[in-house]
Scaffold this active site. Structure first.
Site: not given
Length: 691
Positions: A334-335, A411, A446, A448, A514
């Site tokens: 992932d990230d 974010r 994604d 976000n 999520d």
């Protein structure tokens, strides 16, 4: 099937159980005739000769009867089409003719140099009506203020009830039903993406139950801002109008020779209740929307909740070894693998591996994962950029922004303007190079944050970015899929913020929420199933207590049974699981592989909703059926209710694979769910096979 009258002015589209009929009058008025149980052409022609009512001048005889109301003329309902040429607004169209090819009906109209085509299609063996519109300009510039995909007209009924899916981040897809009253109920998104707040789907009924009664439902295939308006008109007729865009301030400017094709707005009539409508929607999507839907999705491990941004190749190798031992089939980084991405404050836009963390790039890790017998996947967020990134420093004008205004950060990131060709080309080069640099099998895409400063100061018609950003996203996904046909894509938007028929036609699964708490997930998954199949519903088993939202503790059993009702994934920190937990998890993964085809490709029956007490869902495929049951609470010593299973042959017998017991097809099943002395949640999976 399509039937056309001899005079070429009445059309009937028919599926296995339903028909849809329209008619053009001698005055070029396009009228809706019928949507419901199957009828013949003669029935439609009889409906077509009925005169319109004679109203006083305060009402219009067209309102509630017109198939696609335009702005202007003797109409008062919400227009589906609103255009402006110079200072003149409105449409005064004339019928030009029709075409029919490969099951698609096209009705052509014209207003001067503006050509408008209404498209209709019913796929083989499906009762879903697909509708969309093409607006083609062959003269001076025309401003499209609004161009909806369709207006749906419902038959006369005394009362209607409206179902919709609403929510927020961490609480998506929750089902609500309410009486429809006079006026309009408008849902939609002003956020640039489908949104967590509403899914673009509505259903209307009068007195339907889960398995009985008429249900009319509509779903929009669009991944940007959208609007659906459900109107109960003064004479109690109901119309549903929907399409791209959230208001009428301007959609696109069409120059000479330019055209716009709306997204599909699909509709379904079903007399099998809400469950029957859901199964019809699921079958339609598996057959005609979802890519490679006949290929079951693998069991996935995602490292995010185990590592967050504290990531390294050595650490990922250890997690991969533990995941492989569980029987996991797809390992996802992932990230945090790219650029200066050590937190959410930097790196978005720079899609090259962080060589401090992955000295040889991603290929050595991908090769190692493949050597363990798993596929390899990565997380990306291509539509976003951090101000602290090489990309933003080089191209600060590539983001959406308003001149002279602060660039809003959520974010710590801004939204790239995918309506720009140079932005799309950059992303293509970055992502194509990335997918060519290592054996990558899966991409979690994604998104976000929402649009806030949706401006494009250098463009002559900046409003178009609301539409063209999404069209740019679709074009980029289509191009990547064509160049890398072996790569699967998952749509994610901070959970369920971008789920619709449009993105599902380009991705293999979606991240539902999520929120991975297994109890919360029951309601989220219940709502999701009203329109979308389990084949695309990604669900993870994560650590307990749930650290993401509520710190609720739950058994590993409950977490697995909750997630196994969709596309199973594991997202916990496997380095902290005990040997007993790892052994139990391996058993659950093994069981899921045995029942996966039934879950992902079977017909779904919602036996009991997640409203407290016992909830249950059943899947049926061929000779096999699987039942998932969850006991959320047990009060006053009440026994666990029995479950009446559905979709089975009442003339056959079925063996319960766990116990060897034999049941008749019209089976009432009780399977010993209990709540422990500490109030632990419990769950069960029951499998039956026809003898």
């Amino acid at each position: 099937m399509l039937d056309i009258s001899e005079d070429g002015r009445t059309w009937v589209l028919s599926g296995p159980a339903s028909s849809y009929a329209v008619h053009v009058t001698e005055r070029d008025e396009l009228l809706h005739l019928h949507w419901g149980p199957r009828i013949g052409l003669a029935d439609a022609e009889a409906l077509a000769v009925r005169p319109l009512p004679d109203f006083w001048p305060f009402e219009s005889p067209l309102d509630g009867r017109e198939e696609y109301p335009v702005e202007g003329g003797p109409r008062f309902v919400r227009p589906a089409l609103s255009v402006r040429v110079a200072e003149r607004r409105g449409t005064e169209w004339a019928y030009e003719g029709h075409d029919a090819e490969d099951g698609e009906l096209r009705l052509r109209f014209r207003d001067g140099d503006l050509h408008i085509t209404l498209h209709y299609r019913m796929r083989p063996s499906a009762d879903v009506v697909e509708r969309w519109v093409t607006v083609d300009n062959r003269g001076p510039a025309v401003e499209l203020l609004r161009a909806d995909s369709a207006t749906w007209t419902l038959p006369d009924r005394d009362t209607w009830r409206l179902s919709q899916l609403h929510g927020r981040w961490g609480a998506e897809s929750r089902l609500t039903r309410s009486a429809l009253t006079h006026g309009e109920k408008v849902i939609g998104s002003r956020r640039g993406h489908t949104s967590h707040q509403h899914l673009p789907w509505v259903a209307l009924d009068t007195e339907a139950t889960e398995e009985h009664g008429e249900v009319y439902s509509c779903a929009l295939g669009w991944s940007g801002s959208w609007r659906i308006a459900v109107a109960q008109l003064p004479d109690a007729r109901v119309q549903i109008t929907g399409g791209a865009g959230h208001d009428d301030s301007g959609l696109l400017m069409l120059g000479t020779g330019e055209s716009y094709t709306t997204p599909v707005f699909a509709g379904l009539w079903c007399d099998g209740g809400f469950g029957g409508a859901s199964r019809a929607w699921h079958a339609y999507q598996r057959a005609y929307v979802i890519p490679d839907a006949d290929r079951d999705r693998p069991v996935l491990f995602n490292c995010w909740e185990a590592t967050e941004f504290d990531i390294s190749e050595e650490q990922q190798r250890e997690l991969a070894g533990r995941a492989a031992a569980l029987g996991v089939e797809l390992f996802v980084v992932d990230d945090g693998w790219f650029g200066a991405r050590t937190s959410d404050r930097a790196g978005l836009g720079d899609w090259s591996p962080n060589l401090d963390r992955f000295p040889g790039g991603l290929k050595p890790l991908a090769d190692h994962v493949h050597g363990l017998g798993m596929q390899f996947g990565i997380w990306v967020e291509p539509e976003m950029v951090n101000p602290d990134s090489d990309l933003y420093r080089a191209h600060p004008d590539w983001v959406q922004y308003q001149s002279g205004r602060t660039r809003t950060e959520f974010r710590n990131q801004l939204v790239l303007n995918l309506a720009r060709e140079d932005v799309r080309e950059y992303l293509w080069e970055q992502l194509d190079g990335l997918l060519s640099s290592a054996p990558i099998d899966y991409v979690k895409w994604d998104f976000n944050r929402c649009f806030t400063d949706a401006g494009w100061p250098d463009d002559a018609y900046p409003q178009r970015l609301w539409v063209d950003h999404v069209r740019g996203l679709y074009a980029l996904l289509d191009r990547l899929r064509a160049a890398h046909p072996g790569v699967a894509f998952e749509s994610c938007s901070g959970g369920g913020g971008r789920i619709d028929l449009g993105v599902l036609s380009r991705t293999d699964q979606v991240w539902t929420s999520d929120n991975t708490d297994p109890l919360d997930r029951l309601a989220i998954q219940h709502g999701f199933s009203q329109i979308h199949p389990a084949r695309v519903m990604a669900a993870w088993v994560t650590d307990s207590p749930n650290a993401m939202l509520n710190h609720r503790a739950s058994s590993l059993r409950f977490r697995f049974v909750s997630a196994m009702a969709g596309v199973l994934g594991v997202g916990g920190d496997l380095t902290k699981w005990t040997q007993e937990e790892l052994a139990e998890a391996a058993e659950w993964v093994g069981l899921y592989k045995e029942i996966r085809a039934v879950v992902q490709r079977g017909d779904q029956y919602r036996l009991r909703p997640p409203e407290g007490g016992l909830s249950a869902v059943q899947y049926v495929l061929g000779e096999e059926t699987v039942v998932f049951a969850w006991l959320q609470a047990q009060r006053y010593g009440e026994p666990v209710p029995t479950l009446r299973l559905r979709g089975l042959d009442p003339t056959k017998t079925y063996e319960c694979l766990e116990t060897g017991e034999v049941h008749r097809g019209a089976v009432l099943l009780h399977h010993g769910l209990r709540v422990g002395v500490r109030g632990d949640l419990d769950a069960a999976i029951v499998r039956l096979k026809r003898k």
